[in-house]
Design a protein around this motif. Structure first.
Motif, short mmCIF file in Angstrom:
data_model
loop_
_atom_site.label_atom_id
_atom_site.label_comp_id
_atom_site.label_asym_id
_atom_site.label_seq_id
_atom_site.Cartn_x
_atom_site.Cartn_y
_atom_site.Cartn_z
N GLU A 107 0.84 -1.19 0.00
CA GLU A 107 0.00 0.00 0.00
C GLU A 107 0.87 1.25 0.00
N GLY A 108 0.41 2.26 -0.76
CA GLY A 108 1.14 3.52 -0.84
C GLY A 108 2.19 3.55 -1.93
N SER A 109 2.51 2.38 -2.48
CA SER A 109 3.52 2.35 -3.54
C SER A 109 2.89 2.72 -4.89
N ASN A 110 3.79 3.02 -5.85
CA ASN A 110 3.31 3.33 -7.19
C ASN A 110 2.56 2.15 -7.81
N ASN A 111 3.09 0.93 -7.53
CA ASN A 111 2.44 -0.26 -8.04
C ASN A 111 1.05 -0.46 -7.44
N HIS A 112 0.89 -0.06 -6.19
CA HIS A 112 -0.41 -0.20 -5.55
C HIS A 112 -1.39 0.80 -6.15
#
Length: 512
Positions: A107-112
Motif C-alpha cells: 500500500e502507498g507504492s506506485n504499483n499499488h
C-alpha cells in the motif's frame, strides 16, 4: 418555412463510453507552466472527441496520490486545481480474484496505485483505461484486462471509428453551420415579406445551430439556393421516427432554370439515407403550386395535417409500405432515391465526357475531374442536367425492350470500364424529329440541339428519361461483371442482364 424558390443524428445511437485516464495521460492533457508534453496533440484530440460525442472522461483518487509524490508545490497546486475539471471515480475494492491475477503490491507504492486503477476497471467503473505506461499495460494483460486498456492513439482511433461517416454533399452544395448564415443575403428578402417574424425565427435557428444544419448553393457571393434542416425528435405529427424536417427550401428567383431545387433534394435524400431517416416532411402554403409539384414528383404526399397558418404538410416515407401493389417506377419515386427493385436491368455504355457532365457527383467523375487541370476561363460548374435527379440520355441503340421502372447500370467506357451510376427508366421516345426529341428531354440531356439534329439525320435516336437512384462505390469493374455473369465481354451497346444468376447478383448488390 418554405418558399417557391444538425444534421439528424440517425436512428442508431452511438454507444456512450466511460474512459479512465491515468497520471501520465492527465499530465499530457494538462501541461504545466507552458511546457508542451509530447502527447499533448493526440491527448487534446482525445478530450475533444469525448466531449463532442457524449462520452465521459474520469480521473481516479490514485492519480491525486501519484501527483502528490512530486516535490514542486506550485506545480502540485496547479495540477490539483485542474484535477477538479474532471469527474472522479470512487475507489473500487481490490478483490482477491484481481490480486491472484495481477499480483499484490505494498500500500502507498506506485504499483499499488496502479492496482487501484485496475480495480476500477475490473469493477466496470469505466469501459477503458487510457495509459502510456507499459508496465501498467503489461500488468493489465496479466489480469485479463488487456482489451480494456488503450494508449492515447488507440483511444482516439476507437472514438473515430464510432463516428458516422461524414456526409459529403453533391458538387455545388455546401454544408455550413446555421450560425454562419448571412441574414443580409438577397435570397431572404421574399421570405421576410412572406413570413412575419422571420428575423426572430432566423436568430432562433442560428442560436440552435447544433441541432440544425444548412445547405447552400452559392453563385459568386450570393446564395442561389438554401435548405435548412432540423432533426425532429419531438415531431408533432404521427410520422415514423426518426423524422427530418425541411424547415426552409428556397431557390433564388434568378436561378430557377438551373435545377437547384432537384440538387437540394438530392442532398437532402442523401442525408436521409446517411442518417437512416424514416420520414421527411415540409410545410408549404398552397399558393406555391410549382414547389408542391416538385415535392410530389419526388414522393412527397399531402397528409391530413395542416399548420395553424394554413400550410399543407407534405411527407415522404423512406420505409416501403404496401409496396407490392406499386410498379417498379412508382416504388422508386415513393421511397427513393435510393429505392430499386431491379426486376429487369440493362447496362448502358456511356463515354467519359458525357458521364462527367451527366453524373458530376459520381465517385468516378470526381476522381477524373480532380486529376484534370482546369483551363483558364473554363468553368467546372455542373450544368442543369448534372444537378437534376431526373435526367435524359440519348442513344442510337436499336433496343426496344426498355420500359418504365427498368434499372439502368451506366457503364463508363474507355478509361475505367466500370459501372458506378444507377438509374430507373421513367419513359422512352424514339423519333427522327429533332423538335419532338428536344421537347421530350427538355434541359435534362448533355446533348445540344445541334447534336440532336445530327443524330436524327441518320436514324431515329432513342431518348430515355430516367431518375438517378444512386452511385456505386467502389464501382463494379468489367471483370467482376463478367465473373458474376452480368454481361459477357465488354458491352458496346445497351445490353440486358439476361442471365438469371447475373440479375440475382445485381439485385443483391442493390438491396437496401
Amino acid at each position: 418555412m418554405v418558399a417557391g424558390g444538425s444534421l439528424p443524428s440517425g436512428s442508431v445511437p452511438l454507444p456512450r463510453l466511460r474512459f479512465l485516464i491515468d497520471t501520465n495521460v492527465f499530465i499530457a492533457v494538462e501541461p504545466y507552466s507552458g511546457a508542451t508534453e509530447p502527447k499533448l496533440i493526440p491527448a487534446a484530440r482525445l478530450v475533444r472527441l469525448v466531449a463532442e460525442n457524449g462520452h465521459r472522461l474520469f480521473v481516479h483518487p490514485a492519480t491525486v496520490d501519484d501527483l502528490a509524490e512530486g516535490k514542486d508545490a506550485t506545480r502540485l497546486a496547479q495540477q490539483i486545481a485542474e484535477f477538479g475539471k474532471y469527474s472522479t471515480l470512487e475507489e473500487s475494492p481490490i478483490t482477491e480474484a484481481l490480486i491472484a491475477k495481477a499480483g499484490a503490491s505494498p500500500e502507498g507504492s506506485n504499483n499499488h496505485r496502479d492496482l487501484r486503477l485496475l480495480a476500477a476497471l475490473h469493477a466496470h467503473a469505466a469501459n477503458y483505461l487510457i495509459t502510456e505506461d507499459l508496465g501498467l499495460t503489461k500488468r493489465a494483460r496479466r489480469a485479463g484486462l488487456a482489451d480494456a486498456v488503450l494508449s492515447i492513439a488507440e483511444a482516439v482511433a476507437l472514438l473515430e471509428s464510432l463516428l458516422p461517416r461524414e456526409f459529403e454533399p453533391p458538387p455545388q452544395v455546401e454544408r455550413i453551420a446555421a450560425y454562419t448564415l448571412n441574414p443580409d443575403q438577397p435570397i431572404f428578402t421574399s421570405l421576410r415579406s412572406s413570413y412575419d417574424g422571420f428575423d426572430e425565427w432566423l436568430a432562433k435557428v442560428q442560436a440552435d445551430s447544433d441541432n440544425r444544419s444548412c445547405l447552400i448553393i452559392r453563385h459568386g457571393d450570393d446564395y442561389a439556393a438554401l435548405g435548412l434542416l432540423k432533426d425532429e425528435t419531438d415531431c408533432d405529427y404521427d410520422f415514423n421516427q426518426p423524422v427530418l424536417k425541411i424547415t426552409t427550401f428556397k431557390v433564388g428567383e434568378d436561378y430557377s432554370g438551373a435545377k437547384y431545387g432537384e440538387l437540394l433534394l438530392k442532398a437532402i435524400f442523401k442525408i436521409a439515407r446517411h442518417n437512416r431517416v424514416a420520414t421527411t416532411y415540409v410545410e408549404v402554403f398552397d399558393q406555391h403550386s410549382l414547389l408542391i409539384s416538385l415535392f410530389e414528383d419526388f414522393g412527397f404526399a399531402q397528409t391530413k395535417h395542416r399548420t395553424s397558418r394554413g400550410e399543407f404538410v407534405l411527407a415522404k416515407s423512406f420505409i416501403p409500405a404496401d409496396a407490392e401493389r406499386l410498379s417498379d417506377l412508382e416504388y422508386h419515386r415513393r421511397f427513393g432515391p435510393p429505392a430499386i427493385r431491379a426486376s429487369r436491368a440493362f447496362l448502358v455504355p456511356i463515354e467519359p465526357k458525357w458521364h462527367e457532365q451527366l453524373f458530376p457527383d459520381s465517385p468516378l467523375s470526381k476522381v477524373y475531374t480532380a486529376v484534370q487541370p482546369t483551363l483558364p476561363g473554363m468553368s467546372q460548374r455542373p450544368h442543369p442536367w448534372g444537378n437534376a435527379l431526373r435526367k435524359a440520355y440519348l442513344t442510337m441503340s436499336r433496343i426496344r425492350k426498355l420500359r418504365p421502372g427498368d434499372t439502368l447500370l451506366f457503364y463508363r467506357s474507355r478509361d475505367t470500364s466500370a459501372v458506378d451510376a444507377v438509374g430507373v427508366v421513367e419513359d422512352t421516345l424514339r423519333s427522327q424529329d429533332p423538335g419532338e426529341i428536344l421537347t421530350f428531354v427538355g434541359r435534362r440531356t448533355v446533348y445540344t440541339p445541334s447534336d440532336i439534329a445530327t443524330m436524327c439525320r441518320s436514324a431515329p435516336p432513342l431518348a430515355i428519361l430516367f431518375r438517378q437512384d444512386r452511385f456505386i462505390d467502389p464501382a463494379w469493374q468489367v471483370g467482376e461483371l463478367n465473373e458474376r455473369r452480368v454481361v459477357k465481354g465488354w458491352p458496346q451497346s445497351i445490353t440486358e442482364v439476361s442471365h438469371e444468376e447475373g440479375l440475382k447478383w445485381v439485385r443483391s448488390q442493390l438491396a437496401e
